[in-house]
Motif scaffolding. Structure first.
Motif, PDB file in Angstrom:
ATOM      1  N   GLY A   1      -7.818  -7.274  58.033  1.00  0.00           N
ATOM      2  CA  GLY A   1      -8.991  -7.522  56.577  1.00  0.00           C
ATOM      3  C   GLY A   1     -10.216  -7.715  57.105  1.00  0.00           C
ATOM      4  N   ARG A   2     -10.380  -7.410  58.506  1.00  0.00           N
ATOM      5  CA  ARG A   2     -11.741  -7.838  58.753  1.00  0.00           C
ATOM      6  C   ARG A   2     -12.851  -6.524  58.336  1.00  0.00           C
ATOM      7  NH1 ARG A   2     -11.980  -8.474  64.937  1.00  0.00           N
ATOM      8  NH2 ARG A   2     -11.573  -6.359  64.942  1.00  0.00           N
ATOM      9  N   PRO A   3     -14.145  -6.735  58.391  1.00  0.00           N
ATOM     10  CA  PRO A   3     -15.167  -5.878  57.943  1.00  0.00           C
ATOM     11  C   PRO A   3     -15.157  -4.829  59.118  1.00  0.00           C
ATOM     12  CG  PRO A   3     -16.217  -7.849  57.787  1.00  0.00           C
ATOM     13  CD  PRO A   3     -14.856  -8.144  58.487  1.00  0.00           C
ATOM     14  N   ARG A   4     -15.099  -3.521  58.699  1.00  0.00           N
ATOM     15  CA  ARG A   4     -15.260  -2.183  59.558  1.00  0.00           C
ATOM     16  C   ARG A   4     -14.073  -1.964  60.227  1.00  0.00           C
ATOM     17  NH1 ARG A   4     -20.731  -3.021  63.118  1.00  0.00           N
ATOM     18  NH2 ARG A   4     -19.717  -4.465  63.818  1.00  0.00           N
ATOM     19  N   ASP A   5     -12.872  -2.865  60.107  1.00  0.00           N
ATOM     20  CA  ASP A   5     -11.739  -2.367  61.142  1.00  0.00           C
ATOM     21  C   ASP A   5     -11.120  -0.969  60.290  1.00  0.00           C
ATOM     22  OD1 ASP A   5     -12.189  -4.600  62.818  1.00  0.00           O
ATOM     23  OD2 ASP A   5     -10.162  -5.557  61.883  1.00  0.00           O
ATOM     24  N   ARG A   6     -11.243  -0.921  59.032  1.00  0.00           N
ATOM     25  CA  ARG A   6     -10.370   0.413  58.740  1.00  0.00           C
ATOM     26  C   ARG A   6     -11.256   1.395  58.054  1.00  0.00           C
ATOM     27  NH1 ARG A   6      -5.750  -0.822  56.369  1.00  0.00           N
ATOM     28  NH2 ARG A   6      -5.790   1.584  55.732  1.00  0.00           N
ATOM     29  N   ASP A   7     -12.698   1.163  58.176  1.00  0.00           N
ATOM     30  CA  ASP A   7     -13.527   2.268  57.634  1.00  0.00           C
ATOM     31  C   ASP A   7     -13.178   3.647  57.868  1.00  0.00           C
ATOM     32  OD1 ASP A   7     -14.939  -0.010  56.746  1.00  0.00           O
ATOM     33  OD2 ASP A   7     -16.594   0.260  57.992  1.00  0.00           O
ATOM     34  N   TRP A   8     -12.553   3.896  59.236  1.00  0.00           N
ATOM     35  CA  TRP A   8     -12.474   5.148  59.619  1.00  0.00           C
ATOM     36  C   TRP A   8     -10.938   5.510  60.030  1.00  0.00           C
ATOM     37  CZ3 TRP A   8     -16.176   8.891  58.603  1.00  0.00           C
ATOM     38  CH2 TRP A   8     -17.554   8.349  58.464  1.00  0.00           C
ATOM     39  N   MET A   9     -10.396   4.495  59.675  1.00  0.00           N
ATOM     40  CA  MET A   9      -8.819   4.515  60.089  1.00  0.00           C
ATOM     41  C   MET A   9      -7.758   4.487  58.867  1.00  0.00           C
ATOM     42  SD  MET A   9      -9.040   4.662  63.495  1.00  0.00           S
ATOM     43  CE  MET A   9      -7.511   4.349  64.110  1.00  0.00           C
ATOM     44  N   ASP A  10      -6.766   5.248  59.180  1.00  0.00           N
ATOM     45  CA  ASP A  10      -5.796   5.484  58.026  1.00  0.00           C
ATOM     46  C   ASP A  10      -4.711   4.169  58.341  1.00  0.00           C
ATOM     47  OD1 ASP A  10      -6.984   7.538  56.971  1.00  0.00           O
ATOM     48  OD2 ASP A  10      -5.440   9.077  58.138  1.00  0.00           O
ATOM     49  N   GLY A  11      -4.041   4.017  57.305  1.00  0.00           N
ATOM     50  CA  GLY A  11      -2.989   2.891  57.171  1.00  0.00           C
ATOM     51  C   GLY A  11      -1.970   3.236  56.300  1.00  0.00           C
ATOM     52  N   ALA A  12      -1.100   2.171  56.244  1.00  0.00           N
ATOM     53  CA  ALA A  12       0.235   2.193  54.968  1.00  0.00           C
ATOM     54  C   ALA A  12      -0.417   1.134  54.005  1.00  0.00           C
ATOM     55  CB  ALA A  12       1.568   1.683  55.826  1.00  0.00           C
ATOM     56  N   ASP A  13      -1.396   1.966  53.268  1.00  0.00           N
ATOM     57  CA  ASP A  13      -1.956   1.135  52.196  1.00  0.00           C
ATOM     58  C   ASP A  13      -1.078   0.872  51.058  1.00  0.00           C
ATOM     59  OD1 ASP A  13      -4.483   0.978  53.527  1.00  0.00           O
ATOM     60  OD2 ASP A  13      -5.179   2.861  52.698  1.00  0.00           O
ATOM     61  N   GLU A  14      -0.294   1.640  50.899  1.00  0.00           N
ATOM     62  CA  GLU A  14       0.782   1.743  49.886  1.00  0.00           C
ATOM     63  C   GLU A  14       1.795   0.580  49.849  1.00  0.00           C
ATOM     64  OE1 GLU A  14       2.922   3.934  52.927  1.00  0.00           O
ATOM     65  OE2 GLU A  14       0.942   3.918  51.966  1.00  0.00           O
ATOM     66  N   LEU A  15       1.895  -0.121  51.201  1.00  0.00           N
ATOM     67  CA  LEU A  15       2.573  -1.294  51.350  1.00  0.00           C
ATOM     68  C   LEU A  15       2.212  -2.714  51.665  1.00  0.00           C
ATOM     69  CD1 LEU A  15       5.054   0.319  54.423  1.00  0.00           C
ATOM     70  CD2 LEU A  15       5.592   0.198  51.810  1.00  0.00           C
ATOM     71  N   VAL A  16       0.732  -2.525  51.735  1.00  0.00           N
ATOM     72  CA  VAL A  16       0.091  -3.929  51.870  1.00  0.00           C
ATOM     73  C   VAL A  16      -0.883  -4.415  50.597  1.00  0.00           C
ATOM     74  CG1 VAL A  16      -1.525  -4.875  53.351  1.00  0.00           C
ATOM     75  CG2 VAL A  16      -0.242  -3.395  54.394  1.00  0.00           C
ATOM     76  N   ILE A  17      -0.747  -5.516  50.334  1.00  0.00           N
ATOM     77  CA  ILE A  17      -1.493  -6.275  49.312  1.00  0.00           C
ATOM     78  C   ILE A  17      -2.392  -7.425  49.883  1.00  0.00           C
ATOM     79  CG2 ILE A  17      -1.423  -7.448  47.234  1.00  0.00           C
ATOM     80  CD1 ILE A  17       1.432  -6.581  46.686  1.00  0.00           C
ATOM     81  N   LYS A  18      -3.887  -7.111  49.846  1.00  0.00           N
ATOM     82  CA  LYS A  18      -4.664  -7.982  50.524  1.00  0.00           C
ATOM     83  C   LYS A  18      -5.001  -9.313  49.533  1.00  0.00           C
ATOM     84  CE  LYS A  18      -5.136  -5.707  54.399  1.00  0.00           C
ATOM     85  NZ  LYS A  18      -6.185  -4.573  54.373  1.00  0.00           N
TER      86      LYS A  18
END
Length: 472
Positions: A174-191
């Motif tokens: 959840g840091r700034p810029r970590d995920r700007d250009w990278m995919d992830g399992a967003d459907e599994l994660v609640i921030k």
């Protein structure tokens, strides 16, 4: 290729390191590169280390402010660790963990369990922190599948978090810029919100901020449904997020909500474990919580060998053993799981921690924090915060707005560059400087470190004024 094969080791190690730098530019892909320079950059070349110091290719001696990457806890050039590594490699360099085992891994698991809180009693070894978090999450999924709850897989994480670079672990970041250009399992994660007191809303008391965080957690569980949430993953101290120290009592209250809702609490101690806060594990000894799982890496071998792992509650394993699916397989493993050399090094490293390094870290930590806190008299510094032997100096445009981006996204790198010239390596994180030196650092060395950092920040302030970027 012939030119590379003909290059002698002595030439690569020659003073100046020109050959290594050129080879790095031509053949290395560095971690976290930008597209514009990927595969075509060389970074500062480090030639050797000794104690809390490293020496670069120009012969400059530097205090290792980040202890490598939060990991060289007992210091560089410990002959005891090098000897154990050699002896174990000569005795047994490797065994397959699929159908054999080795003695160092079993002994280390017993000793790690002895330091863990609650009923955490069994260890699954990995090769580092990312794979440790990945393992914990895959175990959660397996555990819920075996228990007949295939829908209970969502994961709670927080803003400012850093949990790794593998697919599932990076999805939690959840840091700034970590995920700007990278995919992830967003459907599994609640921030959820970061537990950062420095960034709490203006005029909000610390108690009210803590209540907000806890209420947000509880409300999220109620809204999403506890039957859908498998785990909460949280660092006791958000390390790469800027050494964020949660408010008192916050972690205990989150632990209770997890327990009440059958949500596995995974304490990510990849950074805080093995001495960074003065104890082998901070979860119980510092924060008074007993997680369902603890992930670890880095300091377990003081960076001398890649090793990590997950400590798992006896309760969870017992529930699996008595389930209606005794043939269900946890289809997860790594070629280097339980590596005999890594485990042997970790055993000796644990000896060093128990025989005096932990006590020394506890003794010097208050002085470390107090001396760094003096940097708050510099107008560029918004806050100095920390615990044990980890701290962050956060720079801001002004203390009223606390806005780092109006200042300069690379202010941390500017400070690091000045400090490098002066004899200190800093971990720059956008507008922050993170300090986490080897645990063997002395008071005199702390004075040197803080003095150099003060001068590096002062020079950066002068640069920003001259450029008209900042008027502080």
């Amino acid at each position: 290729m012939a030119a590379v094969r003909d290059l002698k080791v002595t030439e690569m190690a020659a003073p100046g390191g020109g050959d290594a730098i050129e080879l790095g530019k031509r053949h290395l892909i560095q971690p976290w590169p930008y597209a514009g320079s990927v595969g075509a950059e060389a970074r500062a070349l480090i030639a050797e280390g000794d104690g809390i110091y490293i020496t670069d290719n120009t012969g400059k001696r530097l205090i290792d402010g980040p202890a490598g990457m939060w990991c060289v806890n007992v210091g560089h050039r410990r002959e005891e660790l090098a000897k154990v590594m050699y002896d174990q490699a000569m005795a047994l360099s490797y065994n397959t963990p699929w159908y054999t085992m080795n003695a160092p891994s079993a002994e280390l698991a017993m000793r790690i369990a002895g330091h863990a809180p609650g009923d955490l009693s069994h260890v699954f070894y990995t090769t580092g922190g990312s794979s440790a978090v990945e393992t914990a999450l895959r175990f959660m999924q397996f555990y819920n599948n075996v228990r007949g709850r295939p829908e209970k897989k969502l994961i709670l994480s927080r803003g400012g978090a850093y949990h790794g670079s593998t697919y599932l672990s990076a999805s939690l970041n959840g840091r700034p810029r970590d995920r700007d250009w990278m995919d992830g399992a967003d459907e599994l994660v609640i921030k959820l919100s970061s537990p950062d007191p420095f960034r709490r809303p203006h005029g909000t008391s610390l108690a009210a901020f803590t209540d907000f965080l806890v209420d947000q957690f509880r409300d999220t569980v109620a809204r999403v449904g506890a039957d859908k949430i498998g785990a909460f993953v949280g660092e006791p101290v958000q390390a790469s997020g800027g050494v964020v120290i949660p408010p008192d009592g916050y972690l205990k209250r989150i632990r209770e909500i997890c327990r009440d809702n059958d949500i596995l609490y995974v304490s990510d101690e990849v950074v805080t474990g093995f001495g960074r806060l003065g104890h082998v594990f901070a979860s119980g000894d510092v924060f008074g919580i007993d997680p369902d799982m603890i992930t670890f890496a880095k300091g377990v071998t003081s960076g001398y060998f890649p090793l990590g792992g997950v400590i798992i509650s006896e309760r969870l394993l017992e529930e699996l053993r008595r389930s209606n699916h005794p043939d269900a397989m946890f289809g997860h493993g790594l070629t280097y799981t339980s590596h005999p050399v890594g485990c042997a090094v970790a055993l000796k490293n644990l000896d060093l921690l128990e025989e005096g390094v932990l006590a020394h870290a506890q003794a010097v930590a208050p002085y470390f924090q107090a001396q760094l806190k003096t940097l708050e008299d510099l107008p560029l510094v918004g806050e100095v915060r920390g615990a044990g032997l980890m701290a962050c100096v956060e720079c801001v445009a002004d203390r009223e707005s606390k806005d780092p981006l109006q200042l300069d996204k690379n202010v941390g790198k500017r400070i690091d560059a000045h400090c490098h010239e002066l004899g200190l390596l800093v971990r720059p994180l956008i507008n922050m400087c993170v300090m986490s030196p080897p645990l063997i650092i002395t008071r005199e060395q702390i004075d040197d470190m803080v003095g150099i950092l003060r001068e590096g920040i002062s020079r950066t302030m002068d640069d920003l004024r001259k450029e008209g970027v900042w008027r502080g």
